[in-house]
Scaffold this motif. Sequence first.
Motif, PDB file in Angstrom:
ATOM      1  N   ARG A  44       0.829  -1.208   0.000  1.00 25.52           N
ATOM      2  CA  ARG A  44       0.000   0.000   0.000  1.00 25.52           C
ATOM      3  C   ARG A  44       0.868   1.265   0.000  1.00 25.52           C
ATOM      4  O   ARG A  44       2.065   1.202   0.189  1.00 25.52           O
ATOM      5  CB  ARG A  44      -0.860   0.022   1.268  1.00 25.52           C
ATOM      6  N   ASN A  45       0.214   2.395  -0.114  1.00 23.58           N
ATOM      7  CA  ASN A  45       0.911   3.675   0.027  1.00 23.58           C
ATOM      8  C   ASN A  45       1.613   3.732   1.373  1.00 23.58           C
ATOM      9  O   ASN A  45       1.022   3.417   2.395  1.00 23.58           O
ATOM     10  CB  ASN A  45      -0.075   4.848  -0.024  1.00 23.58           C
ATOM     11  N   GLY A  46       2.867   4.108   1.361  1.00 28.65           N
ATOM     12  CA  GLY A  46       3.594   4.279   2.609  1.00 28.65           C
ATOM     13  C   GLY A  46       4.095   2.984   3.213  1.00 28.65           C
ATOM     14  O   GLY A  46       4.597   2.971   4.337  1.00 28.65           O
ATOM     15  N   ALA A  47       3.995   1.880   2.487  1.00 34.82           N
ATOM     16  CA  ALA A  47       4.408   0.591   3.048  1.00 34.82           C
ATOM     17  C   ALA A  47       5.939   0.493   3.133  1.00 34.82           C
ATOM     18  O   ALA A  47       6.473  -0.239   3.963  1.00 34.82           O
ATOM     19  CB  ALA A  47       3.873  -0.543   2.188  1.00 34.82           C
ATOM     20  N   GLY A  48       6.636   1.248   2.276  1.00 33.64           N
ATOM     21  CA  GLY A  48       8.093   1.205   2.303  1.00 33.64           C
ATOM     22  C   GLY A  48       8.710   0.710   1.012  1.00 33.64           C
ATOM     23  O   GLY A  48       9.896   0.372   0.974  1.00 33.64           O
ATOM     24  N   LYS A  49       7.938   0.699  -0.067  1.00 36.99           N
ATOM     25  CA  LYS A  49       8.470   0.221  -1.352  1.00 36.99           C
ATOM     26  C   LYS A  49       9.587   1.136  -1.852  1.00 36.99           C
ATOM     27  O   LYS A  49      10.701   0.686  -2.128  1.00 36.99           O
ATOM     28  CB  LYS A  49       7.344   0.177  -2.408  1.00 36.99           C
ATOM     29  N   SER A  50       9.258   2.429  -1.962  1.00 41.45           N
ATOM     30  CA  SER A  50      10.270   3.362  -2.470  1.00 41.45           C
ATOM     31  C   SER A  50      11.486   3.391  -1.564  1.00 41.45           C
ATOM     32  O   SER A  50      12.626   3.465  -2.026  1.00 41.45           O
ATOM     33  CB  SER A  50       9.689   4.767  -2.562  1.00 41.45           C
ATOM     34  N   THR A  51      11.234   3.332  -0.266  1.00 41.33           N
ATOM     35  CA  THR A  51      12.345   3.376   0.677  1.00 41.33           C
ATOM     36  C   THR A  51      13.279   2.186   0.479  1.00 41.33           C
ATOM     37  O   THR A  51      14.498   2.321   0.547  1.00 41.33           O
ATOM     38  CB  THR A  51      11.805   3.410   2.119  1.00 41.33           C
ATOM     39  N   THR A  52      12.683   1.010   0.222  1.00 43.35           N
ATOM     40  CA  THR A  52      13.511  -0.167  -0.028  1.00 43.35           C
ATOM     41  C   THR A  52      14.426   0.071  -1.224  1.00 43.35           C
ATOM     42  O   THR A  52      15.643  -0.164  -1.160  1.00 43.35           O
ATOM     43  CB  THR A  52      12.615  -1.393  -0.297  1.00 43.35           C
ATOM     44  N   PRO A  65      13.355   6.413 -10.621  1.00 39.12           N
ATOM     45  CA  PRO A  65      12.595   6.918  -9.459  1.00 39.12           C
ATOM     46  C   PRO A  65      11.106   6.968  -9.736  1.00 39.12           C
ATOM     47  O   PRO A  65      10.670   6.891 -10.886  1.00 39.12           O
ATOM     48  CB  PRO A  65      13.148   8.324  -9.282  1.00 39.12           C
ATOM     49  N   GLU A  66      10.327   7.101  -8.655  1.00 35.98           N
ATOM     50  CA  GLU A  66       8.879   7.051  -8.842  1.00 35.98           C
ATOM     51  C   GLU A  66       8.320   8.348  -9.408  1.00 35.98           C
ATOM     52  O   GLU A  66       7.342   8.338 -10.130  1.00 35.98           O
ATOM     53  CB  GLU A  66       8.174   6.693  -7.528  1.00 35.98           C
ATOM     54  N   ASP A  67       8.962   9.475  -9.084  1.00 38.77           N
ATOM     55  CA  ASP A  67       8.355  10.726  -9.532  1.00 38.77           C
ATOM     56  C   ASP A  67       9.041  11.276 -10.779  1.00 38.77           C
ATOM     57  O   ASP A  67       9.092  12.466 -11.001  1.00 38.77           O
ATOM     58  CB  ASP A  67       8.343  11.753  -8.389  1.00 38.77           C
TER      59      ASP A  67
HETATM   60  N1  LIG Z   1      11.701  11.836   2.779  1.00 38.63           N
HETATM   61  C1  LIG Z   1      10.998  11.282   3.779  1.00 38.63           C
HETATM   62  N2  LIG Z   1      11.131  11.764   5.035  1.00 38.63           N
HETATM   63  C2  LIG Z   1      10.450  11.217   6.058  1.00 38.63           C
HETATM   64  N3  LIG Z   1       9.624  10.176   5.935  1.00 38.63           N
HETATM   65  C3  LIG Z   1       9.446   9.636   4.729  1.00 38.63           C
HETATM   66  C4  LIG Z   1      10.135  10.165   3.590  1.00 38.63           C
HETATM   67  N4  LIG Z   1       9.769   9.443   2.509  1.00 38.63           N
HETATM   68  C5  LIG Z   1       8.903   8.512   2.964  1.00 38.63           C
HETATM   69  N5  LIG Z   1       8.701   8.620   4.291  1.00 38.63           N
HETATM   70  C6  LIG Z   1       7.855   7.751   5.104  1.00 38.63           C
HETATM   71  O1  LIG Z   1       8.330   6.451   4.999  1.00 38.63           O
HETATM   72  C7  LIG Z   1       7.270   5.524   4.876  1.00 38.63           C
HETATM   73  C8  LIG Z   1       7.462   4.689   3.642  1.00 38.63           C
HETATM   74  O2  LIG Z   1       7.437   5.515   2.495  1.00 38.63           O
HETATM   75  P1  LIG Z   1       7.707   4.983   1.035  1.00 38.63           P
HETATM   76  O3  LIG Z   1       7.856   6.185   0.173  1.00 38.63           O
HETATM   77  O4  LIG Z   1       8.786   4.008   1.050  1.00 38.63           O
HETATM   78  O5  LIG Z   1       6.316   4.270   0.702  1.00 38.63           O
HETATM   79  P2  LIG Z   1       5.835   3.609  -0.636  1.00 38.63           P
HETATM   80  O6  LIG Z   1       5.539   2.206  -0.298  1.00 38.63           O
HETATM   81  O7  LIG Z   1       6.779   3.873  -1.721  1.00 38.63           O
HETATM   82  O8  LIG Z   1       4.477   4.384  -0.877  1.00 38.63           O
HETATM   83  P3  LIG Z   1       3.825   4.957  -2.233  1.00 38.63           P
HETATM   84  O9  LIG Z   1       3.051   3.831  -2.792  1.00 38.63           O
HETATM   85  O10 LIG Z   1       2.940   6.050  -1.747  1.00 38.63           O
HETATM   86  O11 LIG Z   1       4.917   5.434  -3.103  1.00 38.63           O
HETATM   87  C9  LIG Z   1       6.005   6.361   4.872  1.00 38.63           C
HETATM   88  O12 LIG Z   1       5.442   6.280   6.168  1.00 38.63           O
HETATM   89  C10 LIG Z   1       6.445   7.731   4.575  1.00 38.63           C
HETATM   90  O13 LIG Z   1       5.650   8.676   5.257  1.00 38.63           O
END
Ligand SMILES: Nc1ncnc2c1ncn2[C@@H]1O[C@H](COP(=O)(O)OP(=O)(O)OP(=O)(O)O)[C@@H](O)[C@H]1O
Lengths: 607, 233
Positions: free
Chosen positions: B35-43, B82-84
């Motif tokens: 889901r949104n915010g799950a941590g995909k982009s962060t990974t 990147p995603e954006d």
């Molecule tokens: N630059 C940032 N600074 C602080 N917190 C962040 C930052 N980027 C993401 N987060 C937090 O880290 C968590 C994971 O974010 P991430 O971007 O990895 O989600 P995602 O799975 O890619 O979501 P989406 O589908 O919306 O892209 C979220 O709770 C988000 O609020």
Amino acid sequence: MTAAALASYLLTGLAGASSLFLVAAGLSLIFGVTRIVNFAHGSFFMLGLYLAATLVEAFGRTPLGFWGGVLLASAAVGVFGTIVEILILRRLYGAPELLQLLATFAVVLIVKDAALWLWGPEDVLGPRAPGLRGAVVIFGRAVPEYDLLLIALGPAVLGALWLLLARTRFGRLVRAATEDREMASALGVDQARLFTLVFALGSALAGLGGALQLPREPASLGLDLAIVADAFVVVVVGGLGSLPGAFLAALLIAELKALCIGLGVSKLTLVIEFLVMAIVLAIRPHGLLGRPEAAPRASAVDADGAGSTPPLAWILLGAACLLPLVLGGYPLVLAIDVLILALFAASLRWLVGPAGLVSFGHAAFFGLGAYAAGIATVKLGWPMAASLALAPVAAGIGAIAFSLVAVRLSGVYLAMLSLAFAQIVWSLAFQWDALTGGSNGLVGVWPSADVSGKPAYYLLTLAVVALAWLALRRFERGRLGHAIRAVRDSPLRAEAVGLDVSGLRRAALLVSGALAGLAGGLFAFSKGSLSPETLSIPRSVDGLVMVLLGGLASPFGPILGAGLFTWLQDEAARRVDFWRALVGLVILALVFFVPRGLAGFFGTHRR
Amino acid sequence: MLTVAGLEAAYGRAQVLFGVDLALGPGEVLVLLGRNGAGKSTTLKAIMGLLTPTAGTVTFDGHSIAGKPPHEIARLGLGYVPEDRRVFAGLTVAENLDVGRQPDRLGAPAWNEDRLFRLFPRLAELRSRRAGQMSGGEQQMLTVARTLMGNPRGLLLDEPSEGLAPVVVDAMADAVLALKREGLAVLLSEQNLRFALRVADRAAIIEQGRIRFVGPIAALAADESLARAYLAV
Ligand SMILES: Nc1ncnc2c1ncn2[C@@H]1O[C@H](COP(=O)(O)OP(=O)(O)OP(=O)(O)O)[C@@H](O)[C@H]1O
Ligand SMILES: [Mg+2]
């Protein structure tokens, strides 16, 4: 003025525009890619000029000797810039901009003392350019041939830089990194190498700008800050990171200055710069050709002092009251200095920390207060109490004037604007002989008879400073203080919940400026005389060093910082010849090893 | 090819990843769903070095890359989209592609402008257009093409289908399948299940910074409750 005279002034202006552009172009390039505001850029210019003088002398005054010397000087400055980047700036790319600015200022101090050591305190005069010593008659007036060369050189360098940026891979990488450094690095671009190259290029341009001035002005130790203030204005007016913008702005400012001189109002020259900047920024907050910056970086400093006034404060205050019993003479004078600087630093810490507005020209408010008190006493014969009361009022008015433009800016734009503002106020004090006594300053600003003794004046200062400090602390923790912090943390969110963002920033500036002015007023009476030094850029930086030394996190930081700073400076100035360089090294050590300040350092242990 | 073990990462004090494990080989597409915010982009960012991992190991092609700067990781042959989008708006399409070129690297399928224009024909028509003046779909193709210019052997793709028209999504899916045939290892982050089903061999589901499920994509297609539990379908 005849049309012919006008034309000749405009030609002189064009020549000035070229050298201004060379310096500003380098600054702009460096900022665009690295996001570092390089205070030392004026020092690179100065080094270029000194080096060129020495090299041309050594090579002989032939065309080859002259141009060889100029180019070699520029290259040498490029190498020096590279070393600075590798040794110092590379470690600070992720740091808050305040630390970056301070580090580059440390370089300014070190270079200044190095130049003093190498070339001595006297101005160094260069030869005129061989083969271009004559003048050409244009519109019935003699225009130096060398000026014509410079006029051609500005657009030529702009063209060359444009080609470099548009047509080479290096240029493409620079433009990509200017837009999005992180993405560029994810594509395999080595940021560190790119930054170093850009820094080398930028500093070589500054060095070239300096070296080319050889036939036009002597090398002197004051050039560094004068030039960097000019370059800041040009870059900000043109738009950060935009070369054509810098060129336009250099043209605009140099022509206006030339016109002022032509019209016989040369005193206007320094103010005109600020006026141009104020007007441009009021209409276009990102300069003539600049683009809005992406999200501003958070200041990343934890700057909120919490908790009530600890008993320690009262004990300190009590001890401070008893100080005149044990101290006398010179130490007591130093103690007065510490108190005054503590108030100055506290007003600056409030602005930079809780209010989140980085100022590099805080001395302007200090000086406005000092001069207001001095002028009221000496020229108008006001009693001391009235003069002292005028100090914060005058500085407050200055702060309001500054805020008219400043509230719309943030980050580096604000820092640069504040520096320019301080430079303007300084030049007013320096040039307005009738009112300020010009470079001689004002003498005879003595306190009234009942506080004329040092112990009495010390107690007065202690009382005023303690009250002002407590008032500031109350303000910081009150409703308005919280609102101002909310604006710092997120202007958008603050706006959304109905806070008046500009109004709050203006209030923050007003409070800070007025308190700095009060410190200035106390300063005027403690010294009995004033000079433009009172509000020069180094004093602004001293303030920042004290704040940094003490740490932003604690309201006690400024007191600690002012004390340590005064002691250090006094010791250094008495024992070491090149104390400025020493202060520079201390700043670097602080930036690298205790970026949170000493109060923060102790604070973490207490928690 | 790419192995991630116990990966943890944080933004400032807020920890986002709590021990992520993933592995994929050459010619394989692994989709990371969540889901949104799950941590995909962060990974993906933590693998790429855009965010320094606080714990765990990342191995790519035999090199340990955790903690390395992004440009070194890119030069080892790991590409990141990147995603954006993040195209260089002031640069033309051709210039954007040139920035992605890594002149000193050998090996891997050699991409050049011509080959990329065959993969994304639309880009050929826009060769000297500034990237800032292109549609979202065109920009998305450009980011992928730009990364391919670096001749990667592994690819991190962050939600390539996000906000795109169906035709463009199709083009993107074809491109991913073409890359898979070239032998690239692709780690894809997605929320679009249909897109995932079309291109991926295996799926991993991430929730609140932890991997909840790893298995063949067919298992996900078969078990609707899984999708409903962890994805916004
Ligand atoms: N630059 C940032 N600074 C602080 N917190 C962040 C930052 N980027 C993401 N987060 C937090 O880290 C968590 C994971 O974010 P991430 O971007 O990895 O989600 P995602 O799975 O890619 O979501 P989406 O589908 O919306 O892209 C979220 O709770 C988000 O609020
Ligand atoms: Mg995401």
